[in-house]
Design a protein around this motif. Structure first.
Motif, PDB file in Angstrom:
ATOM      1  N   SER A  59       7.206  19.936   6.411  1.00  0.00           N
ATOM      2  CA  SER A  59       8.221  20.917   5.248  1.00  0.00           C
ATOM      3  C   SER A  59       6.530  21.004   4.292  1.00  0.00           C
ATOM      4  CB  SER A  59       9.192  19.764   4.963  1.00  0.00           C
ATOM      5  OG  SER A  59      10.084  20.058   5.741  1.00  0.00           O
ATOM      6  N   VAL A  60       6.763  21.818   3.426  1.00  0.00           N
ATOM      7  CA  VAL A  60       5.314  21.756   2.088  1.00  0.00           C
ATOM      8  C   VAL A  60       5.681  22.250   0.862  1.00  0.00           C
ATOM      9  CG1 VAL A  60       3.250  22.939   1.708  1.00  0.00           C
ATOM     10  CG2 VAL A  60       3.909  22.332   4.124  1.00  0.00           C
ATOM     11  N   PHE A  61       5.361  21.461   0.453  1.00  0.00           N
ATOM     12  CA  PHE A  61       6.395  20.945  -1.376  1.00  0.00           C
ATOM     13  C   PHE A  61       4.269  21.918  -2.275  1.00  0.00           C
ATOM     14  CE2 PHE A  61       9.566  19.797   0.921  1.00  0.00           C
ATOM     15  CZ  PHE A  61      10.454  20.061   0.887  1.00  0.00           C
ATOM     16  N   VAL A  62       4.794  22.493  -2.878  1.00  0.00           N
ATOM     17  CA  VAL A  62       3.726  23.207  -3.418  1.00  0.00           C
ATOM     18  C   VAL A  62       3.926  23.591  -5.766  1.00  0.00           C
ATOM     19  CG1 VAL A  62       1.608  24.495  -4.283  1.00  0.00           C
ATOM     20  CG2 VAL A  62       1.982  24.340  -2.464  1.00  0.00           C
ATOM     21  N   SER A  63       3.938  22.564  -6.246  1.00  0.00           N
ATOM     22  CA  SER A  63       3.401  22.938  -7.681  1.00  0.00           C
ATOM     23  C   SER A  63       3.706  24.109  -8.274  1.00  0.00           C
ATOM     24  CB  SER A  63       3.182  21.650  -8.979  1.00  0.00           C
ATOM     25  OG  SER A  63       3.123  20.621  -8.364  1.00  0.00           O
ATOM     26  N   SER A  64       4.250  25.225  -9.020  1.00  0.00           N
ATOM     27  CA  SER A  64       4.447  25.826  -9.134  1.00  0.00           C
ATOM     28  C   SER A  64       3.280  26.495 -10.277  1.00  0.00           C
ATOM     29  CB  SER A  64       5.721  26.708  -9.910  1.00  0.00           C
ATOM     30  OG  SER A  64       6.411  26.455 -10.848  1.00  0.00           O
ATOM     31  N   ASN A  99       6.022  27.835   1.896  1.00  0.00           N
ATOM     32  CA  ASN A  99       6.175  26.581   1.733  1.00  0.00           C
ATOM     33  C   ASN A  99       6.760  26.891   0.828  1.00  0.00           C
ATOM     34  OD1 ASN A  99       3.272  28.212   0.025  1.00  0.00           O
ATOM     35  ND2 ASN A  99       4.794  27.058  -1.364  1.00  0.00           N
ATOM     36  N   THR A 100       7.414  25.280  -0.011  1.00  0.00           N
ATOM     37  CA  THR A 100       8.699  25.419  -0.821  1.00  0.00           C
ATOM     38  C   THR A 100       7.613  25.326  -2.293  1.00  0.00           C
ATOM     39  OG1 THR A 100       9.798  24.985   0.487  1.00  0.00           O
ATOM     40  CG2 THR A 100      11.043  24.061  -1.895  1.00  0.00           C
ATOM     41  N   ALA A 101       7.540  26.596  -3.388  1.00  0.00           N
ATOM     42  CA  ALA A 101       7.356  26.079  -4.768  1.00  0.00           C
ATOM     43  C   ALA A 101       8.019  25.193  -5.410  1.00  0.00           C
ATOM     44  CB  ALA A 101       6.517  27.194  -5.373  1.00  0.00           C
ATOM     45  N   VAL A 102       7.808  24.871  -6.322  1.00  0.00           N
ATOM     46  CA  VAL A 102       8.609  23.929  -7.451  1.00  0.00           C
ATOM     47  C   VAL A 102       7.748  23.846  -9.015  1.00  0.00           C
ATOM     48  CG1 VAL A 102      10.151  21.212  -7.509  1.00  0.00           C
ATOM     49  CG2 VAL A 102       8.977  22.480  -5.482  1.00  0.00           C
ATOM     50  N   ASN A 157       9.229  24.507   6.457  1.00  0.00           N
ATOM     51  CA  ASN A 157       9.535  24.918   5.283  1.00  0.00           C
ATOM     52  C   ASN A 157      10.586  24.872   4.871  1.00  0.00           C
ATOM     53  OD1 ASN A 157       9.433  26.163   2.765  1.00  0.00           O
ATOM     54  ND2 ASN A 157       9.268  28.327   4.213  1.00  0.00           N
ATOM     55  N   ALA A 158      11.136  24.430   3.754  1.00  0.00           N
ATOM     56  CA  ALA A 158      13.034  23.923   3.365  1.00  0.00           C
ATOM     57  C   ALA A 158      13.503  25.676   2.565  1.00  0.00           C
ATOM     58  CB  ALA A 158      12.578  23.082   2.160  1.00  0.00           C
ATOM     59  N   ALA A 159      12.540  26.097   2.142  1.00  0.00           N
ATOM     60  CA  ALA A 159      12.556  27.321   1.334  1.00  0.00           C
ATOM     61  C   ALA A 159      13.757  28.349   2.267  1.00  0.00           C
ATOM     62  CB  ALA A 159      11.411  28.140   1.151  1.00  0.00           C
ATOM     63  N   PRO A 160      13.350  28.805   3.333  1.00  0.00           N
ATOM     64  CA  PRO A 160      15.058  29.760   4.460  1.00  0.00           C
ATOM     65  C   PRO A 160      16.737  29.099   3.871  1.00  0.00           C
ATOM     66  CG  PRO A 160      12.991  29.542   5.276  1.00  0.00           C
ATOM     67  CD  PRO A 160      12.766  28.136   4.220  1.00  0.00           C
ATOM     68  N   THR A 161      16.119  27.772   4.448  1.00  0.00           N
ATOM     69  CA  THR A 161      17.528  26.682   3.878  1.00  0.00           C
ATOM     70  C   THR A 161      17.941  26.649   2.847  1.00  0.00           C
ATOM     71  OG1 THR A 161      16.989  25.174   6.398  1.00  0.00           O
ATOM     72  CG2 THR A 161      18.749  24.946   4.511  1.00  0.00           C
ATOM     73  N   LEU A 162      17.092  26.533   1.838  1.00  0.00           N
ATOM     74  CA  LEU A 162      17.518  26.487   0.549  1.00  0.00           C
ATOM     75  C   LEU A 162      18.256  27.539   0.163  1.00  0.00           C
ATOM     76  CD1 LEU A 162      14.771  24.405  -1.019  1.00  0.00           C
ATOM     77  CD2 LEU A 162      17.002  23.539  -0.444  1.00  0.00           C
ATOM     78  N   TYR A 163      17.612  28.953   0.223  1.00  0.00           N
ATOM     79  CA  TYR A 163      18.648  30.295  -0.383  1.00  0.00           C
ATOM     80  C   TYR A 163      19.127  30.318   0.851  1.00  0.00           C
ATOM     81  CZ  TYR A 163      14.247  31.266  -3.419  1.00  0.00           C
ATOM     82  OH  TYR A 163      13.291  31.857  -4.458  1.00  0.00           O
TER      83      TYR A 163
END
Length: 763
Positions: free
Chosen positions: A422-427, A458-461, A634-640
């Motif tokens: 799981s990758v998180f990147v600052s926006s 990736n998931t942008a935060v 990647n967390a994003a698909p589940t978060l959406y």
């Protein structure tokens, strides 16, 4: 030329003789079962340097209007460049199919992850094609340091002269925003025979992004007010001077402790269940070390020592090593990176039982666009010991990123996703263009997206702010005295978009009862020289390169465009006027009991990303404890998918939970929500037109006199999708119900997120 042509042909023939004519994906992993990626080599013609093709967008187009400051000497070393390879359409489709299945609970491939070697064998470029490319590089005098396991990158070194000869492009010096850079002056060319398997070269320019944190402040605690008095800006690596604070808080400012973040985002109940991130490896990728004494000091000061978390700082290497990761230094109190300290301490603040890996590589050890940060991440993803989660708190706009570097970034995060990382990147920290942290948007389009975070893998935060200060109701959400672990939060606190400029619509409403545009015009009366002009804000925007993934279309509020949009989620990053920060324990300013000595206060989306990585670690452990996978990709698909349950789909009637989960409700009604939908504020910030350089997407509302003392009259405006009109529809970007370009899906209640995630995974 004839001799060179013959030598290349001989090298390729020798390489091809040792390889089978077909490259097969024979890995036994269940993820690859039934996926046919068999293909013949795509380099089928003789490699002839007399027959070349240009590779489009392989130089920075923004430099076309910048005069060269002279050629780079031919003898200048160009170390650890990355030849970025192009997989075939067949293998690209197969990879996309696999990743979609890995995130689909109904698929037999759900959470069936691959290893780097399996990834390379199935989805990389064939061995025969790689041999053809490496033979050509060698014939041009380059040293091939190695082929990465993903079979998508070739690490090689040489000189600027060899680059000029081989790729037919000149390395020049350029001065951009008063900073010296080197970059190639035009698109590169390669032998036409290699055209189908090469994207370009990452490492022909040094426009490296900056860490996405605010200017750190050194502050002294005042026990009588329970507040901190800012003494000075901390002198630290990679920290810009930044704008002056817009508001002066005479009674001191607020320093949040881990307890406050744990309370606001409801992680504390998970600790009672034994879910602390134990067994989960969180890697923060950096280009400079930190003082290793900081982390145990932080853990001790804030009562986190009983959770069993661990810490290690190291340089991740490939096997066999290419030598691309060297120690950047900084493991001392006075040259350490505040960014590294922030990332390591606040991933621990949320996941106190997790294993924190501080992976650092020097920028000077490699010549790829993202320097040590890219190298550290790439080496981890291609290594034998891989983390469960990566947090990257760096960024630059796509407008500052060449096509090869962008392709390398996106390929790296896709590989991480396929491996279950799981990758998180600052926006970003400068509103609608993340390239201006600590400065003001100018000279380029004011709307851009962070190229490091605009991958679909990736998931942008993004960044939020607590609304209590502007609303004047802090006592409702915070105690007046600190508890034994220095926290004061009582519960969740309503959130707005983090925006320190006069474009902050909530500040405009609360302070003058008017619009942001009127607020900015009023400010000019009191600030004619622009001392308080700033672009500091959580970033968001639409990618100009990456297409919108299907999972980003499914939720109410999704932008009606064809672009990958940022951010995906948000957490606390800072406050209007600089009133609220988080507390760091650094080498030069260590934490002492009761804060009897000065500490560092910090913020930015560099805080948001590692905190969300910490939340993911709690989720990972919780899912594993329930019989699921420790790795989620990647967390994003589940978060959406989970957000669609609360916000509704893009069409049809809104469910009652859309209103119930509005962040403005505070604790009233949001207790059962997974997401706090941030609907107030926005990240439209100030922008300027400096010395006649056009700034598209900027609505100009006035002129600053003698800006910064030597620029003379300068136009100032607000970022807008319409340079001739500014309102709530054109402001870039306004918070709104559902997803928004200001805060994505909003922030989360970690305990509720875990419960919903379990249900989604069928646990």
């Amino acid at each position: 030329m004839k001799t060179e042509h013959v030598m290349i042909s001989v090298c390729i023939a020798a390489a091809l003789a040792t390889l089978p004519s077909m490259s097969l994906a024979t890995a036994s992993n269940a993820a690859l079962a039934g996926i046919d990626t068999t293909e013949a080599p795509r380099v089928t013609q003789t490699v002839d340097n007399r027959v070349v093709s240009a590779l489009g967008n392989t130089h920075l187009s923004l430099l076309d209007k910048v005069p060269s400051a002279g050629a780079v000497a031919d003898s200048t070393p160009m170390n650890h460049m990355q030849l970025v390879l192009q997989r075939s359409a067949k293998r690209s489709a197969a990879l996309n199919q696999l990743i979609a299945a890995q995130h689909d609970p109904s698929s037999s491939k759900f959470h069936q992850w691959v290893t780097p070697s399996q990834f390379g064998q199935a989805f990389g470029v064939s061995n025969a094609d790689i041999s053809a490319v490496t033979a050509w590089l060698t014939s041009q005098g380059f040293k091939v340091n190695g082929v990465l396991p993903n079979k998508m990158q070739i690490d090689f070194s040489g000189t600027a002269g060899q680059v000029r000869q081989a790729f037919r492009t000149q390395e020049n010096h350029y001065i951009v925003n008063h900073v010296n850079h080197i970059a190639n002056d035009g698109d590169i060319s390669i032998p036409s025979a290699l055209h189908n398997v090469v994207v370009g070269v990452a490492g022909l320019n040094d426009f490296r992004p900056q860490p996405l944190h605010q200017q750190p402040q050194i502050a002294k605690f005042d026990g009588s007010t329970q507040r901190f008095k800012v003494q000075q800006s901390a002198k630290t690596a990679n920290a810009s001077s930044g704008p002056k604070p817009m508001v002066s808080f005479e009674g001191g400012v607020r320093g949040f402790a881990p307890y406050d973040m744990q309370t606001i985002y409801n992680t504390a109940p998970l600790y009672v269940q034994g879910l602390t991130g134990k067994g989960v490896n969180i890697a923060v990728v950096e280009d400079q070390d930190m003082d290793v004494s900081d982390w145990p000091n932080f853990v001790s000061q804030f009562g986190l020592g009983g959770y069993g978390g661990t810490f290690q700082q190291f340089q991740p290497q490939l096997s066999p090593s290419t030598g691309n990761c060297t120690d950047p230094g900084g493991n001392d109190p006075y040259s350490e990176s505040i960014e590294t300290v922030l990332d390591s301490e606040y991933s621990t603040a949320i996941a106190p039982g997790a294993n924190i890996w501080v992976a650092t590589c020097s920028d000077t050890g490699s010549n790829n666009f993202f320097g040590g940060v890219f190298t550290a991440a790439s080496n981890l993803i291609n290594g034998t010991s891989r983390p469960n989660i990566i947090s990257a708190s760096y960024g630059y706009g796509e407008g500052f990123t060449d096509a090869a570097s962008k392709a390398a970034i996106d390929a790296m995060w896709a590989q991480a996703d396929a491996e279950g990382i799981s990758v998180f990147v600052s926006s970003g920290d400068s509103g609608s263009n993340p390239s201006f942290n600590g400065s003001i948007i100018n000279g380029v389009p004011a709307i851009d997206a962070n190229s490091f975070g605009s991958s679909v893998n990736n998931t942008a935060v993004g960044g939020s702010d607590t609304a209590d200060v502007l609303d004047g109701n802090s006592s409702k959400y915070f105690n007046s005295t600190l508890n034994p672990v220095y926290g004061s939060a009582k519960s969740y606190v309503p959130e707005i978009t983090w925006n320190q400029s006069c474009g902050n619509t909530r500040a405009a409403k609360d302070l003058i009862g008017g619009s942001a545009l009127q607020f900015c015009k009023n400010a000019m009366i009191y600030d004619p020289y622009g001392y308080y002009v700033t672009s500091e804000s959580g970033s968001g925007g639409a990618s100009s390169v990456v297409a919108k993934p299907s999972w980003q279309r499914i939720v109410r509020g999704a932008a009606k465009d064809q672009s990958r949009d940022l951010p995906d989620v948000s957490l606390f990053a800072g406050s209007y006027g600089g009133y609220s920060w988080v507390i760091l324990c650094t080498g030069a300013s260590p934490c002492a009991p009761n804060f009897t000595t000065p500490v560092v206060l910090e913020g930015g989306t560099s805080l948001s990303s590692p905190m969300f990585a910490g939340i993911q670690a709690l989720v990972d452990q919780g899912l594993s404890s329930a019989g699921g996978s420790m790795d989620q990709g990647n967390a994003a698909p589940t978060l959406y998918e989970l957000a669609r349950n609360e916000y509704g789909g893009p069409t049809g009637s809104a469910p009652s939970t859309l209103a119930a989960c509005n962040a403005d409700n505070g604790t009233k009604g949001t207790g059962k929500c997974v997401f706090h939908n941030i609907t107030d504020g926005g990240n439209s910030t100030q922008c300027i037109e400096l010395q006649g350089e056009t700034t598209p997407d900027c609505y100009f509302y006035g002129t600053i006199q003698n800006f910064e003392g030597f620029y003379g009259p300068t136009q100032v405006g607000l970022t807008s999708s319409n340079a001739t009109k500014y309102n709530s529809s054109t402001a870039a970007y306004a918070a709104k119900a559902g997803w928004s370009g200001a805060n994505g899906l909003g922030s989360v209640n970690a305990s509720n997120l875990l419960s919903a995630w379990k249900s989604f995974n069928g646990l």
